[in-house]
Design a protein around this motif. Sequence first.
Motif, PDB file in Angstrom:
ATOM      1  N   MET A 118     -24.071  -0.501  -0.373  1.00  0.00           N
ATOM      2  CA  MET A 118     -23.125  -1.597  -0.156  1.00  0.00           C
ATOM      3  C   MET A 118     -22.121  -1.641  -1.298  1.00  0.00           C
ATOM      4  O   MET A 118     -22.475  -1.492  -2.459  1.00  0.00           O
ATOM      5  CB  MET A 118     -23.867  -2.933  -0.050  1.00  0.00           C
ATOM      6  N   VAL A 119     -20.866  -1.873  -0.962  1.00  0.00           N
ATOM      7  CA  VAL A 119     -19.818  -1.934  -1.969  1.00  0.00           C
ATOM      8  C   VAL A 119     -19.683  -3.361  -2.459  1.00  0.00           C
ATOM      9  O   VAL A 119     -19.655  -4.307  -1.683  1.00  0.00           O
ATOM     10  CB  VAL A 119     -18.472  -1.454  -1.387  1.00  0.00           C
ATOM     11  N   THR A 120     -19.626  -3.537  -3.756  1.00  0.00           N
ATOM     12  CA  THR A 120     -19.446  -4.865  -4.324  1.00  0.00           C
ATOM     13  C   THR A 120     -18.212  -4.872  -5.198  1.00  0.00           C
ATOM     14  O   THR A 120     -17.630  -3.842  -5.521  1.00  0.00           O
ATOM     15  CB  THR A 120     -20.669  -5.270  -5.155  1.00  0.00           C
ATOM     16  N   GLY A 121     -17.832  -6.076  -5.637  1.00  0.00           N
ATOM     17  CA  GLY A 121     -16.668  -6.195  -6.501  1.00  0.00           C
ATOM     18  C   GLY A 121     -15.383  -6.273  -5.719  1.00  0.00           C
ATOM     19  O   GLY A 121     -15.355  -6.281  -4.501  1.00  0.00           O
ATOM     20  N   LYS A 122     -14.269  -6.309  -6.450  1.00  0.00           N
ATOM     21  CA  LYS A 122     -12.969  -6.445  -5.820  1.00  0.00           C
ATOM     22  C   LYS A 122     -12.562  -5.151  -5.134  1.00  0.00           C
ATOM     23  O   LYS A 122     -12.860  -4.067  -5.596  1.00  0.00           O
ATOM     24  CB  LYS A 122     -11.918  -6.818  -6.863  1.00  0.00           C
ATOM     25  N   THR A 123     -11.854  -5.312  -4.023  1.00  0.00           N
ATOM     26  CA  THR A 123     -11.331  -4.135  -3.337  1.00  0.00           C
ATOM     27  C   THR A 123      -9.823  -4.025  -3.486  1.00  0.00           C
ATOM     28  O   THR A 123      -9.257  -2.995  -3.179  1.00  0.00           O
ATOM     29  CB  THR A 123     -11.665  -4.188  -1.837  1.00  0.00           C
ATOM     30  N   SER A 124      -9.146  -5.082  -3.918  1.00  0.00           N
ATOM     31  CA  SER A 124      -7.699  -4.997  -4.043  1.00  0.00           C
ATOM     32  C   SER A 124      -7.245  -5.642  -5.340  1.00  0.00           C
ATOM     33  O   SER A 124      -7.881  -6.551  -5.864  1.00  0.00           O
ATOM     34  CB  SER A 124      -7.012  -5.666  -2.848  1.00  0.00           C
ATOM     35  N   MET A 125      -6.140  -5.155  -5.862  1.00  0.00           N
ATOM     36  CA  MET A 125      -5.632  -5.654  -7.131  1.00  0.00           C
ATOM     37  C   MET A 125      -4.273  -6.325  -6.977  1.00  0.00           C
ATOM     38  O   MET A 125      -3.841  -7.056  -7.848  1.00  0.00           O
ATOM     39  CB  MET A 125      -5.536  -4.508  -8.142  1.00  0.00           C
ATOM     40  N   LYS A 126      -3.593  -6.086  -5.857  1.00  0.00           N
ATOM     41  CA  LYS A 126      -2.275  -6.682  -5.669  1.00  0.00           C
ATOM     42  C   LYS A 126      -2.003  -6.820  -4.181  1.00  0.00           C
ATOM     43  O   LYS A 126      -2.285  -5.916  -3.400  1.00  0.00           O
ATOM     44  CB  LYS A 126      -1.197  -5.805  -6.308  1.00  0.00           C
ATOM     45  N   THR A 127      -1.484  -7.955  -3.763  1.00  0.00           N
ATOM     46  CA  THR A 127      -1.133  -8.147  -2.362  1.00  0.00           C
ATOM     47  C   THR A 127       0.257  -8.747  -2.249  1.00  0.00           C
ATOM     48  O   THR A 127       0.686  -9.539  -3.098  1.00  0.00           O
ATOM     49  CB  THR A 127      -2.130  -9.083  -1.647  1.00  0.00           C
ATOM     50  N   VAL A 128       0.963  -8.363  -1.202  1.00  0.00           N
ATOM     51  CA  VAL A 128       2.279  -8.913  -0.886  1.00  0.00           C
ATOM     52  C   VAL A 128       2.253  -9.333   0.576  1.00  0.00           C
ATOM     53  O   VAL A 128       1.850  -8.551   1.443  1.00  0.00           O
ATOM     54  CB  VAL A 128       3.395  -7.878  -1.126  1.00  0.00           C
ATOM     55  N   VAL A 129       2.667 -10.562   0.857  1.00  0.00           N
ATOM     56  CA  VAL A 129       2.614 -11.102   2.214  1.00  0.00           C
ATOM     57  C   VAL A 129       4.022 -11.459   2.670  1.00  0.00           C
ATOM     58  O   VAL A 129       4.801 -12.061   1.919  1.00  0.00           O
ATOM     59  CB  VAL A 129       1.709 -12.355   2.279  1.00  0.00           C
ATOM     60  N   GLU A 130       4.351 -11.096   3.909  1.00  0.00           N
ATOM     61  CA  GLU A 130       5.633 -11.494   4.487  1.00  0.00           C
ATOM     62  C   GLU A 130       5.482 -11.647   5.996  1.00  0.00           C
ATOM     63  O   GLU A 130       4.493 -11.205   6.587  1.00  0.00           O
ATOM     64  CB  GLU A 130       6.717 -10.469   4.170  1.00  0.00           C
ATOM     65  N   LEU A 131       6.460 -12.288   6.617  1.00  0.00           N
ATOM     66  CA  LEU A 131       6.493 -12.425   8.067  1.00  0.00           C
ATOM     67  C   LEU A 131       7.392 -11.339   8.647  1.00  0.00           C
ATOM     68  O   LEU A 131       8.508 -11.123   8.172  1.00  0.00           O
ATOM     69  CB  LEU A 131       7.010 -13.804   8.473  1.00  0.00           C
ATOM     70  N   ILE A 132       6.901 -10.662   9.670  1.00  0.00           N
ATOM     71  CA  ILE A 132       7.677  -9.637  10.365  1.00  0.00           C
ATOM     72  C   ILE A 132       8.063 -10.189  11.732  1.00  0.00           C
ATOM     73  O   ILE A 132       7.211 -10.656  12.494  1.00  0.00           O
ATOM     74  CB  ILE A 132       6.873  -8.338  10.538  1.00  0.00           C
ATOM     75  N   ARG A 133       9.340 -10.131  12.039  1.00  0.00           N
ATOM     76  CA  ARG A 133       9.845 -10.627  13.322  1.00  0.00           C
ATOM     77  C   ARG A 133      10.354  -9.470  14.168  1.00  0.00           C
ATOM     78  O   ARG A 133      10.664  -8.402  13.658  1.00  0.00           O
ATOM     79  CB  ARG A 133      10.956 -11.653  13.096  1.00  0.00           C
ATOM     80  N   GLY A 134      10.461  -9.736  15.456  1.00  0.00           N
ATOM     81  CA  GLY A 134      10.933  -8.709  16.376  1.00  0.00           C
ATOM     82  C   GLY A 134      12.439  -8.696  16.545  1.00  0.00           C
ATOM     83  O   GLY A 134      12.958  -7.932  17.366  1.00  0.00           O
ATOM     84  N   ASP A 135      13.139  -9.545  15.787  1.00  0.00           N
ATOM     85  CA  ASP A 135      14.604  -9.632  15.872  1.00  0.00           C
ATOM     86  C   ASP A 135      15.067  -9.842  17.310  1.00  0.00           C
ATOM     87  O   ASP A 135      15.981  -9.172  17.805  1.00  0.00           O
ATOM     88  CB  ASP A 135      15.261  -8.372  15.286  1.00  0.00           C
ATOM     89  N   THR A 136      14.402 -10.763  18.002  1.00  0.00           N
ATOM     90  CA  THR A 136      14.762 -11.062  19.385  1.00  0.00           C
ATOM     91  C   THR A 136      15.208 -12.509  19.496  1.00  0.00           C
ATOM     92  O   THR A 136      14.889 -13.352  18.653  1.00  0.00           O
ATOM     93  CB  THR A 136      13.566 -10.847  20.333  1.00  0.00           C
ATOM     94  N   ASP A 137      15.959 -12.804  20.549  1.00  0.00           N
ATOM     95  CA  ASP A 137      16.307 -14.187  20.843  1.00  0.00           C
ATOM     96  C   ASP A 137      15.063 -14.908  21.360  1.00  0.00           C
ATOM     97  O   ASP A 137      14.042 -14.292  21.668  1.00  0.00           O
ATOM     98  CB  ASP A 137      17.414 -14.237  21.902  1.00  0.00           C
ATOM     99  N   ASP A 138      15.159 -16.218  21.460  1.00  0.00           N
ATOM    100  CA  ASP A 138      14.064 -17.001  22.021  1.00  0.00           C
ATOM    101  C   ASP A 138      13.789 -16.522  23.447  1.00  0.00           C
ATOM    102  O   ASP A 138      14.671 -16.538  24.303  1.00  0.00           O
ATOM    103  CB  ASP A 138      14.444 -18.486  22.022  1.00  0.00           C
TER     104      ASP A 138
END
Length: 451
Positions: free
Chosen positions: A1-21
Amino acid sequence: MVTGKTSMKTVVELIRGDTDDKGIVPLTSLDIYEGIYAIGFAFFFRNSLDEKSLKASLVKTLKEFPVLTGRLRNDKRKGQQYVHCNDHGLRFTVAHSVMPMADYGPANHAKDISRRFIDDIVPWKVKNRNYPLATIKLTHMQGGGSVLGVSILHSIADGESYFHFIDSWARTHRGLPFEPPCHDRMLLENEMALENYPRHHRGFRVLSRSGMLRSAVQFLRSKRSIHSEIIHFTRGELDNMKKAASRSDTGETQRISTNDALCGHLWQVMASLKDKDKDRRRLLFVANIRKKCHPPLPEHFFGNASLHMILDLDHETLVRAPLSQVAAISRKQVNAIDQGAINEQMAWLRHRFRKGELLRVFADYDPFRDDLFISSDAPYNGYGADFGSGAPFWITIGTYPVPWSLLFMPDSTRKEGIDVHTHLSGPMMRKFMSPEIQHALHRHRSELINY
């Protein structure tokens, strides 16, 4: 089993489909029923995926999947839930792990850490809020390789729809066309079919409020105690299994699918794990009804299209009967699915929704009393999801909080077998992995039989 942290940096953003309503997509009662879950898989790639080009191809793909960037709305006045396709975006997270890419597969399945690669959706947060209905997490592993975790609210997509989106995105990424989805969910639920609803439905039950509380406590307790293993069945085993299941008691050949044979075989083996502690054994399996509808649903119908099937057998009959007898019972149930049965299920669920009871509707089986649940994503081409750096070498599902559940997945070796993701409590899993049970599971290997 793996323990400890798996990531050191994260970046979050919203991705849109560039469509009209795009307006609204009403949900069926089956969609709403499935809304307490999300479908999430992690795809493991030996070569690193390119973040910039992934996002670019995702934007192009989302133009045909506006429900994934919309928001869930509940109109109590009209008695309707729908997705407002307003292109508010899905959540895209990029993480950099301190872990190297391991050689994952059936023997090292990564289920204990899969949640770290999937950005979970919290189902009770989505309604009437600005909360995404789909999330994507790209994790770059130390030294090379990437994991792509994709989660979609179950109200929005079932397994077939989920993998159609994944395949469409991968094809777009490689500059190939894909078949656009059909978003007309009312093809499955029309008002005429809802006028006469049955008082009871064998696939579901309505829990009392106290029953809901007990069920919630059981799920929370089981979440930490469930163990997972993957059992691999080769193409040869499956062919032998189907051959045995197709030979009736009278020696005649009966029409049995590979899925019928595997379901029957596993139900028998799983039942043998338990002593005769109850007279009846119950199996719940989910049948895809896209081709059972009249007329059939469009090939790429995007939504939920399934029927709950319940099988009951006497314990002694189940464990001692020939496979052909058990598989034939499953096949008979599937063959009996018609438009009338589909209308009955949809009408019953819609009536429960109108009475405000749908949140208390559960499948009519009890995994905490060893009833078995089987679902299959084996027909879908998850291992064909090539995003320009090669296909994934391993796919695993996120945490599965239900014991006594089996999920069929495609063969990770690409040799037309099936990987069965098995979820049991710790003590029961130890018994399941014993040499005796493993021998029973694989008794259809060519070297163990003589036709």
